[in-house]
Design an enzyme around this catalytic site. Sequence first.
Site, short mmCIF file in Angstrom:
data_model
loop_
_atom_site.label_atom_id
_atom_site.label_comp_id
_atom_site.label_asym_id
_atom_site.label_seq_id
_atom_site.Cartn_x
_atom_site.Cartn_y
_atom_site.Cartn_z
N THR A 196 -0.15 1.15 -4.74
CA THR A 196 -0.70 0.23 -3.74
C THR A 196 -2.10 -0.18 -4.19
OG1 THR A 196 0.54 1.18 -1.93
CG2 THR A 196 -1.57 0.20 -1.33
N THR A 247 -4.63 4.21 0.78
CA THR A 247 -3.37 4.31 0.04
C THR A 247 -2.83 5.72 0.22
OG1 THR A 247 -2.31 4.36 -2.12
CG2 THR A 247 -4.68 4.77 -2.09
N1 ASP Z 1 0.48 3.36 2.01
C1 ASP Z 1 1.62 2.72 1.42
C2 ASP Z 1 2.75 2.75 2.41
O1 ASP Z 1 2.97 3.75 3.04
C3 ASP Z 1 2.08 3.38 0.13
C4 ASP Z 1 1.01 3.79 -0.84
O2 ASP Z 1 -0.18 3.58 -0.58
O3 ASP Z 1 1.35 4.33 -1.90
O4 ASP Z 1 3.48 1.79 2.50
#
Ligand code: ASP
Length: 329
Positions: A196, A247
């Site tokens: 992300t 993230t």
């Molecule tokens: N936060 C993001 C989600 O849950 C995924 C990530 O940051 O890796 O969609």
Amino acid sequence: MKAIVAALLLFIAMTAQAKPIAIVIHGGAGKIDRDTLTPERESLYHDTLRQALRAGHAILDQGGTALDAVEAAIVVMEDAPLFNAGKGAVFTAEGKNELDASIMDGRALQAGAIGGVTTVKNPIRAARAVMEKSPHVLFTNRGAEKFASDNGLEMVDPKYFFTERRWKQIQTWRKQQKAKPQAAAEPDRHADYFGTVGCVALDANGNLAAGTSTGGMTGKRFGRIGDSPIIGAGTYADNRTAGISCTGHGEYFIRHAVAHDIPARMAYKNESLAKASADVVHTVLKPVGGSGGIIGVDTHGNVVMEFNTPAMSRGFIDRDGKTKTAIFK
Ligand code: ASP
């Protein structure tokens, strides 16, 4: 006369110095296998992070807005297949790419977001369009796509988001699911599935902005929306305190309202950005299994990058012009 001019120049230099600019980005938090990360791949991460930082910093340097800087830096990472956002988005359990993004302007707490889109090339631009061209904050699915195309954004065939690497990851995930049926429908955040992207910037007018863009989690269910497009969970910016982009395992970031909790602690408890961020990431999220990290910038241009995972690709150019990129602790 000379003395007056010199004093004037000194005054101008001092006022210029009194207005710091800063930019910080992340390219996702998680586990990244040092063994599978070839030196070429590692340097590609650093190069792309630097490219994104420079794109944003150039705007700030020329007196541009934090909002423009955030958008520019995120677009670079969305267009790079390396990150789980835009071009490099992960696949859902059904084998599709559904993208989420949000952006917030710390001046008047304006915000825009989109969730579950499959044809918007740069979701961060669509989030910004929602903020600036509609009275709403969040559009999802077909409504978000129609809004983006009505507003002249670049639309692509869903196939644009296909990458061999992410396709292999969803096949591996499917095999793992078959082997352990009790874990069915659990999205994955394991080795190399992260990516992300997010950016927070402070411009010379003292305005903060933050944005986040993602493909979500590998193997997420059709229709699942994570924290990234949720204002207060994945993204927040308030000129009085700080801008934050998150993230990690989105469900935890939503439940703990992470992106809002950090500026709130600063406002209510008079904590520094560093202290509030460390407390939320390590003492709130970690004990409950909320893996991930955050980046932030405060009103004074102080930068923070805090995570409770083995790695978070990240970088900043701070108020003194110092540039740094990193992946591991
Ligand atoms: N936060 C993001 C989600 O849950 C995924 C990530 O940051 O890796 O969609």
